[in-house]
Design an enzyme around this catalytic site. Structure first.
Site, short mmCIF file in Angstrom:
data_model
loop_
_atom_site.label_atom_id
_atom_site.label_comp_id
_atom_site.label_asym_id
_atom_site.label_seq_id
_atom_site.Cartn_x
_atom_site.Cartn_y
_atom_site.Cartn_z
N GLY A 35 0.82 -1.20 0.00
CA GLY A 35 0.00 0.00 0.00
C GLY A 35 0.86 1.26 0.00
CB THR A 36 3.91 2.17 1.90
OG1 THR A 36 3.31 1.94 3.17
CG2 THR A 36 4.85 3.36 1.99
CG ASN B 289 -5.12 3.66 10.07
OD1 ASN B 289 -5.42 4.79 9.72
ND2 ASN B 289 -4.05 3.40 10.81
N GLY C 222 -2.67 -6.02 -0.18
CA GLY C 222 -3.16 -7.39 -0.15
C GLY C 222 -3.42 -7.94 1.24
CG HIS C 223 -0.88 -6.97 4.75
ND1 HIS C 223 -0.99 -6.70 6.08
CD2 HIS C 223 -0.43 -5.84 4.17
CE1 HIS C 223 -0.62 -5.45 6.30
NE2 HIS C 223 -0.27 -4.91 5.16
CB THR D 15 10.66 -9.82 -11.83
OG1 THR D 15 11.72 -9.61 -12.75
CG2 THR D 15 10.01 -11.16 -12.09
CB CYS E 107 3.68 3.17 25.62
SG CYS E 107 4.37 4.31 26.79
#
Lengths: 402, 297
Positions: free
Chosen positions: A72-73, A151, A200-201, A237, A325
C-alpha cells in the site's frame, strides 16, 4: 494458533484457499511472465486472471487500470509523486490530518522540498469539513489524497463526493483505500476517483503485494523505471505467487461483502455494546454511524493502552492501541489528538478489528475479560479512587510534567 | 511487541506495593504529558532515622512504567532518604534486567518521583530540569532535546561531532538523517548553513582529551574491570592493538570460539564506548583467529 485475533486492520490471516492457489507459483509455475516460452506463458495468464479479479472488486472499467505493486505504501508514494511530477508548476497538496503515515510522512517530507500541504482538520467525530476543502481547491493544487476509511476508528470519508469536487477543478484525486477495499462496495467506473491504493494483506492475501488503480487517461509518471512490466508503469519482476493470491482474495472478498456488512457488523456491534455496558468511563471514538463494519475503537479513560494490550495478550486476545507507548513515539495517536480526545483518554484507546473469521464465542470472551482488565489497571491509576474516578480527576492528580 | 525482560513482565503482571497509602508523609507526583505516563510515589519515612519504612505507588502508564514503579518501591524500601536519592534510573533499569531504549524514560520518571517525594518530605520545592524530546538514536537511547542542546552549547556542526559528544548516531547510523535535521535547525539559528561535508571540530579542542598512552591505559583499565566476569566463565581477554577507532583483542580460554563470543564482544564494545565517550569498534585480532583455526585442525 489458539487465541482471539481482533487486529485485522493491522493485518489478516491469509485464507487457506489463497495459500493453496499460490503454492504452484513457487514450484512448477516458477516462470517469468515476460518470457516467451511456455514456462512463462502460463504465469502470464494467471496474472491476467488476477488482474481481472481485482478489477471486479474495484469496479474498474478496464483491467489495464490495475497496476500491481509491492504494498500500500508503494502505491501511495507512486500516486502522489506521479501527480507532482506530472504538474511540476503546482506546489500544493491537499490531504487530512488523520491519514496513515504512508501518506502523512510523505507529505510532511515534501514540505521540506518546497511543497505546501494543506492538512484538512476533523471534528470530534473525525469528520471533514467539505466547505474548508472546497476553498482549498485552487489551480495551485497538484493532487488531493484522502483516505477512504480511517485505520484507527474505521470512520468513512465521502471520497466519491470529494473526487467529484476535485475533478470539477481539474485536480487529480487519489484515495488510500487500504482499509476500505473488501469491506465496503466500491465502483470506480462510476466515480471520479483517479487513483486508489490497496494492500493485499488487509484482505486475506499475503503481505508484499499491493495495487495502484490508475484511471485510464490520468497523466502518470512511474516511480520505478526499468523493464516493461505493468506496461512500463511499475518496473520490476512481478511477485507472481502473491499476485495470484491477491486475485483470489479479491474474488472471495467480493463474495463475502454482504456477510462483512451484516454478520461481521453484528458481532462488532455486540462487542462494542457489551464492553460499554460493563465498563464505566469508556466511549467509542470516531463517527460510529458511518464507519467500517469491522472496526470498533474504544477509549478507556484514566488507563494506558499498552498496559491494556499486555493484559489482553495474557488472555490470548490480540488488539491494538493508539497509545504512545505501543509505537515508541512520545505522542499518542495523531488520529485521537486530531479529534480532540484528551490525553487521559487518548492514551487508553483500544482498536478491535474483526474479520469474517471472528466468532460469537470470541466476542463473548472479550466482553467478559475486558472489564476485569480495565478494573485491574484502574486500581493502579492515580486518577481513580475506590469505585470511580477521583473527584475532579484532573485536580486530584496534577503531576509536575517534564 | 516490545522485547521486555521476564523481570519487567513479572513486575507488570504482579506489581509490588501498588495502591494508595493513607499515612504517607512524603508524596511525589510526576509525569510526562507527552508520553502519557504519570506516577505518584508515596513514602512513609521514619522522622528519627529518615529511613523509608514503606513505599507505594499509583501509575498511569504502560507496562514498563508500571514495572519501573514497582521496582523502584522495592529498591528503596529500608533505605535512608540520602541513600535512596543515589538510586539512578540505570539502577531501576538494571533491577528489571534492562528496558528497551524507547522505554528508558519510564525509569527516569521513577527517579524523578523519588526526588519529588523527598523534596516534599523536606518541605522544599522540587523543580524538574529534565526535558524530553523524541527519541532519535535508538542504539544509545538519546533524544532530540539532548542532541539539540549539546549542538548549541558546543557549537557543533557535523554528524561526527554529534557522535563524539553525545554518542547519538554512533551505532547503526540509521538516525543520521534525524541528526542532520537538528543540525540544519540549530545552525540556522546562528546564521550558518549545514554542510554535510564539513570536517568535525578538531578533537584536540575537546577538554579532557586523552593522549594515545592515556587512552590505551584507559582501555586496559576498562578491560581489567570486565575480566573477572570472563574469568568466572573460564575465559579471558587481552588487548592486542589500538588503531584509531579499532580495538583489537584476543579472546582466550573458554571465550575463544564460544558461541556467545559475538555477544560478549558487543557487550565489551558498548562498555568501552560508554567509558571512553567515543565510538570504537572491538574486533578479535587476526592472530587470535589464526590460533583458533589451528586448534581446530
Amino acid at each position: 494458533m489458539d487465541g482471539i485475533y481482533l487486529d485485522n486492520n493491522a493485518t489478516t490471516r491469509v485464507d487457506d484457499a489463497v495459500v493453496a492457489a499460490m503454492l504452484p507459483f513457487f514450484t512448477e509455475q516458477f516462470g517469468n511472465p515476460s518470457s516467451m516460452h511456455s514456462f512463462g506463458n502460463k504465469v502470464g495468464l494467471a496474472l491476467k486472471k488476477a488482474r481481472m479479479q481485482v478489477q471486479e472488486l474495484l469496479g474498474a472499467e478496464h483491467d489495464s487500470e490495475i497496476i500491481f505493486t509491492s504494498c500500500g505504501t508503494e502505491s501511495d508514494s507512486t500516486a502522489i509523486l506521479s501527480a507532482l511530477k506530472a504538474s511540476p508548476e503546482k506546489k500544493e497538496i491537499i490531504t487530512t490530518t488523520i491519514e496513515h503515515p504512508a501518506v502523512l510522512a510523505l507529505c510532511t517530507h515534501l514540505e521540506k522540498e518546497g511543497y505546501k500541504t494543506h492538512f484538512l482538520k476533523v471534528d470530534e467525530k473525525g469528520r471533514l469539513n467539505l466547505d474548508e476543502y472546497q476553498k482549498l481547491l485552487t489551480d495551485k493544487v497538484a493532487v488531493v489524497s484522502i483516505m477512504w476509511a480511517n485505520n484507527e476508528t474505521g470512520t468513512l470519508f465521502p471520497v466519491e463526493q470529494m473526487a467529484e469536487m476535485a475533478h470539477a477543478k481539474g485536480i487529480p484525486f487519489h484515495t488510500d483505500a487500504v482499509q476500505a477495499v473488501g469491506k465496503v462496495p466500491i465502483d470506480l467506473k462510476n466515480s471520479k476517483i483517479d487513483m486508489l491504493s490497496l494492500s493485499g494483506h488487509k484482505l486475506h492475501a499475503p503481505k508484499g503485494v499491493g495495487v495502484l488503480y490508475l484511471r485510464r487517461g490520468v497523466r502518470f509518471r512511474p516511480l520505478l523505471r526499468g523493464g516493461h512490466q505493468e506496461r512500463g508503469r511499475r518496473a520490476g519482476t512481478e511477485n507472481t505467487a502473491a499476485i495470484v493470491g491477491l486475485g483470489l482474495a479479491c474474488e472471495q472478498a467480493m463474495r463475502h461483502m454482504h456477510f462483512e456488512n451484516t454478520e461481521v457488523k453484528r458481532l462488532r456491534d455486540k462487542l462494542e455494546a457489551g464492553i460499554l455496558a460493563k465498563v464505566p468511563r469508556a466511549f467509542a471514538t470516531g463517527d460510529v454511524s458511518n464507519r467500517l463494519p469491522n472496526t470498533s475503537n474504544i477509549a478507556f479513560e484514566f488507563i494506558e493502552g499498552e498496559a491494556i494490550l499486555l493484559l489482553l495478550n495474557k488472555f490470548g486476545i490480540a488488539a491494538s492501541s493508539g497509545s504512545a507507548c505501543t509505537s515508541g513515539s512520545l505522542e499518542p495517536s495523531h488520529v485521537m489528538r486530531a479529534m480532540g480526545i484528551p490525553y487521559t483518554a487518548a492514551h487508553g484507546t483500544i482498536r478491535f478489528s474483526l474479520s469474517r473469521y471472528s466468532t460469537e464465542a470470541e466476542v463473548d470472551r472479550v466482553i467478559q475479560v475486558v472489564p476485569e482488565i480495565v478494573a485491574q489497571l484502574r486500581k493502579l491509576s492515580p486518577y481513580w479512587g475506590e469505585n470511580g474516578p477521583a473527584e475532579e480527576p484532573e485536580k486530584a492528580f496534577a503531576p509536575v510534567y517534564a | 511487541m516490545w522485547d521486555y525482560s521476564d523481570k519487567v513482565k513479572e513486575h507488570f503482571f504482579s506489581p509490588r506495593n501498588s495502591g494508595a497509602m493513607d499515612d504517607a508523609n512524603a508524596v511525589g507526583d510526576v509525569g510526562s504529558i507527552n508520553c502519557g505516563d504519570a506516577l505518584r510515589l508515596m513514602l512513609k519515612v521514619d522522622p528519627e532515622t529518615e529511613t523509608i519504612q514503606d513505599a507505594r505507588f499509583q501509575t498511569f502508564g504502560c507496562g514498563s512504567a508500571i514495572a519501573s514503579s514497582s521496582a523502584l518501591t522495592e529498591i528503596i524500601k529500608g533505605m535512608t532518604l540520602d541513600d535512596a536519592l543515589k538510586v539512578s534510573n540505570q539502577d531501576i533499569a538494571d533491577y528489571l534486567d534492562g528496558l528497551p531504549p524507547e522505554k528508558m524514560h519510564c525509569s527516569v520518571m521513577g527517579r524523578e518521583a523519588l526526588q519529588a517525594a523527598v523534596a516534599n518530605y523536606r518541605g522544599v520545592e522540587w523543580k524538574d530540569d529534565h526535558e524530553e524530546g523524541a527519541l532519535i538514536c535508538k542504539c544509545f537511547a538519546i533524544d532530540a532535546v539532548l542532541i539539540e542542546e549539546t549542538v548549541r552549547a558546543n557549537n557543533l556542526s557535523s554528524v561526527e561531532d554529534v557522535i563524539h559528544y553525545t554518542k547519538a548516531g554512533g551505532g547503526c547510523s540509521s538516525c543520521h538523517e534525524g541528526i542532520e535535521e537538528i543540525l540544519v535547525k540549530v545552525l540556522a539559528e546562528r546564521g550558518e548553513t549545514f554542510n554535510p561535508h564539513a570536517v568535525a571540530v578538531s578533537k584536540e579542542d575537546k577538554p579532557g582529551k586523552l593522549n594515545n598512552l592515556q587512552r590505551i591505559k584507559r582501555i586496559e583499565m576498562i578491560l581489567d574491570s570486565i575480566r573477572p566476569q570472563l574469568q568466572r566463565d573460564h575465559g579471558d581477554i587481552e588487548l592486542v592493538d589500538v588503531d584509531g577507532k579499532t580495538i583489537y583483542v584476543n579472546m582466550i580460554g573458554a571465550c575463544a570460539g564460544c558461541q556467545m563470543e559475538a555477544q560478549t564482544l558487543q557487550g565489551i564494545q558498548t562498555r568501552l564506548i560508554e567509558d571512553l565517550g567515543e565510538f570504537v569498534k572491538v574486533v578479535p585480532s587476526r592472530t587470535g583467529s589464526y590460533a583458533r583455526a589451528a586448534s581446530h585442525v
